[in-house]
Each structure stands twice: as C-alpha cells, then as structure tokens.
Design an enzyme around this catalytic site. Structure first.
Site, PDB file in Angstrom:
ATOM      1  N   LYS A  10       0.984  -1.095   0.222  1.00  0.00           N
ATOM      2  CA  LYS A  10       0.010   0.134  -0.161  1.00  0.00           C
ATOM      3  C   LYS A  10       0.707   1.319  -0.526  1.00  0.00           C
ATOM      4  CE  LYS A  10      -1.503   1.516   4.406  1.00  0.00           C
ATOM      5  NZ  LYS A  10      -0.943   3.363   4.545  1.00  0.00           N
ATOM      6  N   ASN A  11       1.699   1.366   0.714  1.00  0.00           N
ATOM      7  CA  ASN A  11       2.717   2.423   0.753  1.00  0.00           C
ATOM      8  C   ASN A  11       3.576   2.616  -0.062  1.00  0.00           C
ATOM      9  OD1 ASN A  11       1.936   3.431   3.309  1.00  0.00           O
ATOM     10  ND2 ASN A  11       3.329   2.163   4.582  1.00  0.00           N
TER      11      ASN A  11
ATOM     12  N   CYS B  72      -4.239  12.518  13.526  1.00  0.00           N
ATOM     13  CA  CYS B  72      -4.614  11.102  13.732  1.00  0.00           C
ATOM     14  C   CYS B  72      -4.924  10.744  14.646  1.00  0.00           C
ATOM     15  CB  CYS B  72      -3.857  10.949  12.191  1.00  0.00           C
ATOM     16  SG  CYS B  72      -2.613  10.023  12.078  1.00  0.00           S
TER      17      CYS B  72
ATOM     18  N   ARG C 241       1.270  14.291  13.276  1.00  0.00           N
ATOM     19  CA  ARG C 241       1.764  14.217  12.331  1.00  0.00           C
ATOM     20  C   ARG C 241       1.810  15.321  10.956  1.00  0.00           C
ATOM     21  NH1 ARG C 241      -0.546   7.947   9.989  1.00  0.00           N
ATOM     22  NH2 ARG C 241       1.787   8.761   8.335  1.00  0.00           N
TER      23      ARG C 241
ATOM     24  N   ASP D 265       5.538   0.534  11.337  1.00  0.00           N
ATOM     25  CA  ASP D 265       4.047  -0.004  11.705  1.00  0.00           C
ATOM     26  C   ASP D 265       3.990  -1.380  11.882  1.00  0.00           C
ATOM     27  OD1 ASP D 265       3.391   2.642  10.349  1.00  0.00           O
ATOM     28  OD2 ASP D 265       3.884   1.311   8.091  1.00  0.00           O
TER      29      ASP D 265
ATOM     30  N   ARG E  93      -8.183  -0.613   5.256  1.00  0.00           N
ATOM     31  CA  ARG E  93      -7.381  -0.119   4.660  1.00  0.00           C
ATOM     32  C   ARG E  93      -6.113   0.035   4.379  1.00  0.00           C
ATOM     33  NH1 ARG E  93      -6.559   5.629   8.384  1.00  0.00           N
ATOM     34  NH2 ARG E  93      -5.340   5.773   6.571  1.00  0.00           N
TER      35      ARG E  93
HETATM   36  C1  UD1 Z   1       4.944   6.795   5.997  1.00  0.00           C
HETATM   37  C2  UD1 Z   1       4.361   5.942   6.182  1.00  0.00           C
HETATM   38  C3  UD1 Z   1       3.237   5.100   7.397  1.00  0.00           C
HETATM   39  C4  UD1 Z   1       4.659   4.990   8.416  1.00  0.00           C
HETATM   40  C5  UD1 Z   1       6.384   5.938   8.337  1.00  0.00           C
HETATM   41  C6  UD1 Z   1       6.809   5.725   8.583  1.00  0.00           C
HETATM   42  C7  UD1 Z   1       2.396   5.608   3.759  1.00  0.00           C
HETATM   43  C8  UD1 Z   1       1.419   5.927   3.093  1.00  0.00           C
HETATM   44  N1  UD1 Z   1       3.196   5.881   5.304  1.00  0.00           N
HETATM   45  O1  UD1 Z   1       4.107   7.572   6.707  1.00  0.00           O
HETATM   46  O2  UD1 Z   1       2.252   4.448   7.318  1.00  0.00           O
HETATM   47  O3  UD1 Z   1       3.935   4.716   9.558  1.00  0.00           O
HETATM   48  O4  UD1 Z   1       6.123   6.662   6.866  1.00  0.00           O
HETATM   49  O5  UD1 Z   1       7.324   5.517   8.876  1.00  0.00           O
HETATM   50  O6  UD1 Z   1       3.837   5.897   3.285  1.00  0.00           O
HETATM   51  N2  UD1 Z   1       6.996  14.382  10.549  1.00  0.00           N
HETATM   52  C9  UD1 Z   1       7.014  15.949  10.099  1.00  0.00           C
HETATM   53  N3  UD1 Z   1       6.918  16.830   9.068  1.00  0.00           N
HETATM   54  C10 UD1 Z   1       6.562  16.050   8.139  1.00  0.00           C
HETATM   55  C11 UD1 Z   1       6.400  14.698   8.215  1.00  0.00           C
HETATM   56  C12 UD1 Z   1       6.525  14.179   9.218  1.00  0.00           C
HETATM   57  O7  UD1 Z   1       7.383  15.952  11.822  1.00  0.00           O
HETATM   58  O8  UD1 Z   1       7.331  17.223   7.837  1.00  0.00           O
HETATM   59  C13 UD1 Z   1       7.118  13.243  11.435  1.00  0.00           C
HETATM   60  C14 UD1 Z   1       5.950  12.290  11.325  1.00  0.00           C
HETATM   61  O9  UD1 Z   1       5.569  13.144  12.572  1.00  0.00           O
HETATM   62  C15 UD1 Z   1       6.838  11.543  12.481  1.00  0.00           C
HETATM   63  C16 UD1 Z   1       8.010  11.316  11.214  1.00  0.00           C
HETATM   64  O10 UD1 Z   1       8.319  12.600  11.034  1.00  0.00           O
HETATM   65  O11 UD1 Z   1       6.627  11.614  13.580  1.00  0.00           O
HETATM   66  C17 UD1 Z   1       8.212  10.337  10.551  1.00  0.00           C
HETATM   67  O12 UD1 Z   1       6.751  10.185   9.336  1.00  0.00           O
HETATM   68  P1  UD1 Z   1       6.898  10.111   8.314  1.00  0.00           P
HETATM   69  O13 UD1 Z   1       8.127   9.289   7.354  1.00  0.00           O
HETATM   70  O14 UD1 Z   1       6.547  11.128   7.730  1.00  0.00           O
HETATM   71  O15 UD1 Z   1       5.565   9.485   7.653  1.00  0.00           O
HETATM   72  P2  UD1 Z   1       4.579   9.258   6.710  1.00  0.00           P
HETATM   73  O16 UD1 Z   1       4.948  10.059   5.562  1.00  0.00           O
HETATM   74  O17 UD1 Z   1       3.226  10.372   6.845  1.00  0.00           O
END
Ligand code: UD1
Length: 427
Positions: free
Chosen positions: A22-23, A125, A130, A314, A406
């Site tokens: 999915k990711n 969420c 996030r 995850d 999902r």
């Molecule tokens: C993706 C995955 C999710 C997984 C996560 C971490 C998808 C669709 N989802 O989520 O299943 O749990 O990676 O492996 O691929 N952060 C910030 N600022 C930002 C972006 C992120 O502070 O602009 C922080 C987040 O709050 C979190 C950390 O960085 O604490 C990692 O998040 P991130 O790797 O961005 O997760 P997603 O891409 O949302």
C-alpha cells in the site's frame, strides 16, 4: 459496522500470498500526475486507501482504468492504468484528505507539473500530530511559494520548480516522496539529503526512472535528481508489502504455526527477520517466498522502531501482541510516532501484561491470552488485536475494522485460508 470474530488457538499452516505494498502504491499512483502519458501499475493491492487515492486523482482529471484482476503475472493484485492527459483541477479537497493523509502526496506532482496546488492540510491522526512542515519547507527550497489559508496549503511556482539542496532535519517517508516527484520535473539538479530509505521510496524512484527521470543514489539517504522537462508513460510492478508479510509472519509465530509467505522478500525486512529469529521464530527463504515456523513459542526480545533499515513502526503493535505471549519480558520503544500505544489497553483486556512509560512499553509475557470484545483504533493497532485473537483462548470480536481494511486486503479470508477460525460479521 463490520466486526471480525475470531476463535483463537489454531496454528496457521499452508500458504498465504503477500500483496503489493500500500505504501508504495499510493505515491506511485500520485506519480501519474507528472506526465500526460499513461502510467500502468500492476500488483496493486485491493484496499480502501487505493480507492481513495484513485478518487482523488480522478478529481484532478486522471482517467483510471482497471486492466486486470487476480492472476496477472502470478500476482493476485490489480493492474490500473492512470492517464492524467490534462490536469483539470489542482485542489485536493478536505473531504478526501481527511480520510487519508497520504493524499498530501499529490502536492509535489501537481505544483511541479502545473505550477499550482491547493491541498487540504491533513489534520492530526490517532497516532500523533503528524505535521507536513518538511514537505512544505522542501518545496519552498525548490522555489515554490507556500501559503496556508482556510485549512489549505496553497503552493505556487512561476514556471518550473528549480533544483535545490534539501536537507531533511528528520527522516520522513512522505516528504522524501513528495520532493522526489517534484524534483523530477524541476529545472536543474536537486539533492535530497537525509532522505528516507524505505523500500517503497526505492520503488517510486525506479518507476520515475522508467518514466524518464534521472535519479542517482536510489536506496541510499542521498538522492540526486537531475530534473527533466517532461516525463513519459511507463509500466511498473508494485513491490511486495513488507508490513503485510511481517504481520503474517507474526501471525504464524503467535499461533505456533508453519506458514509460507508467497512473494515475501527477506531483503525488504531484514530487521524484522532478525528480531523474529532472535525471539526463536524459524524463518527460511523458499523458492516462492519465506517460510515461517514457530513450534516452540517465542521468547521476549527488545525492539526499537527506527526509520528503514530499522524495525518499522508499522509492525510495532503486532510485535507487542506477539511479545505478550512470549516467555520472559520485552521492552518495546517507539521512536517515530508519539502516540502509538493505543492497542495496549485493548490487549490488556485480553490478559496482556504491559506497562507503558513514555515512549517504551514493558511487555511481560503471560502464559496465554483470553478472547474479549476489543476495539480497533488505527490500522496497525487493529492488526495487533487480530493477532492476539488468533492466539487467545475463546472468542475475540474486533470492532471498527474499517481501519484494518485500509491496509490489509481481505485479512479474514487470507487468515481463514491458512486455518484460522475467523469471519467477518455485520454488527
Ligand atoms: C509513512 C507511512 C506510514 C509509516 C511512516 C513511518 C505511507 C503512506 N505511510 O507515513 O505507514 O508509519 O511512514 O515509517 O507511506 N514528520 C514531521 N514533519 C513532516 C513529516 C513528518 O515532523 O513534514 C514526522 C512525523 O510526525 C513522524 C516522522 O516525521 O514523527 C516520520 O513520519 P513520516 O516518515 O513522514 O511518515 P509518513 O510519510 O506520514
């Protein structure tokens, strides 16, 4: 609302097919916005999030056709062709973004191709706040002007984005993907430093390269992108889902079963394989995937979640369920999200002995779990409750299973196919 009813205690045996990730699928689908030609993606899982992304892309003007179902190329996944000949609308509305945070992945492609994107700000969420600040700062470094107004991100670029040096202060999967897609069409060279290295990012990079992008450093934490004026169509097969594979491996272990995961690849999940082996699970490669057996039960091992190649956040909740029946204790530390222990009170209702202190949970293994009605709070938490139910004595009913749909394709059918007593019921 649907529930999943499980009568626990049966070892999982036989085979189960692991679907496409999915990711990986979500950013790959968003990449169709980068070209006016057709992008064909195979091995897509059949999931609610995939439908949400398809609806979002259709709103931007993409024509999406399903080309095939089960059996294509030995996979059970679907093949979709996505054709964004013309971008008709650059707004990603609140109603879709609130359902799926990954909707924010259209931001980079839209602004790179059209010079404009208006994307609803995803809210918090269940697992934490996030933010998307890293996506926005990165795009600003490529020359986009960003404004936040009325709950929306408004991104504008005069002409093409221009290459730049983006150093991510924190590793972010989504920000790396958004920037990689945006940089592919920018003018000049972009360096993405401290980029996330998840296999889903390498999968996106390979697809972009097939579309004509010039990217070096794939699989490393420094991606160098030489922007091109236009990208073309391509065909790409989605990488197998390492989180689904890890979940089924843990399901085999928690039931002391013996299961072959068709299509699973150890190379995508070495940290998980290592931890499970340390806990006493036997994992060996087969011609078709991985075999997971655990005749003697597991012992407690400490786990810390980390960006890839570390142990994935995850799979943290599922690992907690497994450790709750281990001999000995396990310390599980979550370093990625601040609020990812919502499964623990529910596991406790089934007899698990877990103490949470800040970002760590101390899991003291108990002799066995007892079935109970429990409630899913997010996608991976619900998977952990299903695992606990498979091991528990008596009946477990997991409600709010829309979370699980999902991210897991027909989980109850797949588990029933390898011997679990599990069914979906409508409450
Ligand atoms: C993706 C995955 C999710 C997984 C996560 C971490 C998808 C669709 N989802 O989520 O299943 O749990 O990676 O492996 O691929 N952060 C910030 N600022 C930002 C972006 C992120 O502070 O602009 C922080 C987040 O709050 C979190 C950390 O960085 O604490 C990692 O998040 P991130 O790797 O961005 O997760 P997603 O891409 O949302």
């Amino acid at each position: 609302m649907d529930q999943i009813r499980i009568r626990g205690g049966r070892p999982l045996t036989g085979t189960v097919r692991i679907g496409g990730a999915k990711n990986a699928a979500l950013p790959l689908m968003a990449a169709c916005l980068l070209t006016d030609e057709t992008l064909t993606l195979s091995n897509l899982p059949h999931l609610v999030d995939i439908t949400t992304m398809a609806n979002l892309l259709a709103g931007h003007g993409a024509e999406i056709r399903m080309q095939g179902e089960a059996g294509d190329g030995g996979h059970t996944g679907r093949t979709l062709s996505l054709h964004a000949g013309k971008i008709t609308d650059t707004t990603a509305p609140y109603d879709l973004v609130r359902r799926m945070r990954a909707s924010v992945l259209v931001l980079g492609p839209l602004v790179a191709r059209t010079g404009h994107a208006r994307v609803s700000l995803p809210g918090g969420c269940a697992i934490g706040t996030r933010p998307v600040d890293l996506h926005l700062k990165g795009l600003q470094q490529l020359g986009a002007e960003i404004e936040l107004a009325e709950g929306y991100i408004e991104a504008r670029a005069k002409g093409r984005l221009r290459g730049g040096h983006v150093l991510f202060p924190t590793v972010s999967v989504g920000a790396t993907e958004n920037l990689l897609m945006a940089a592919a069409l920018a003018e000049g060279e972009t360096v993405l430093a401290n980029a996330a290295r998840e296999p889903e990012i390498a999968d996106l990079a390979r697809c972009l390269i097939a579309m004509g992008a010039e990217i070096a450093g794939v699989g490393t934490d420094t991606l160098t992108v030489r922007g091109v004026e236009r990208l073309h169509g391509a065909r790409h097969e989605v990488v197998p889902d390492r989180i689904e594979a890890g979940t089924f491996a843990m399901a085999a272990a928690i039931t002391r079963g013996d299961l072959e995961l068709l299509g699973a690849r150890a190379g995508l999940m070495e940290s998980v394989v290592d931890k499970l082996c340390e806990a006493g699970v036997e994992i060996s490669p087969t011609e078709r995937g991985l075999r997971v057996a655990c005749p003697g039960g597991v012992r407690g091992v400490d786990v810390m979640t980390e960006p890839f190649p570390g142990f994935p956040t995850d799979l943290q909740a599922q690992m907690t369920a497994l450790m709750s029946v281990a001999s000995g204790a396990a310390m599980i530390t979550e370093t990625i999200f601040e609020n990812r222990f919502m499964h623990i009170p529910e596991l406790a209702r089934m007899g698990a002995n877990v103490t949470v202190h800040n970002a760590s949970s101390l899991v003291r293994g108990v002799g066995g779990l007892k079935g109970a009605p429990v409630m899913a709070t997010d996608l991976r938490a619900s998977a952990s409750l299903v695992l606990a139910g498979l091991a528990a004595e008596g009946e477990t009913v997991v409600s709010r299973v829309y979370h699980i749909d999902r991210g897991y394709e027909r989980i109850e059918e797949k588990l029933a196919g390898c011997g679990a007593d599990i069914e979906r019921v409508t409450a």
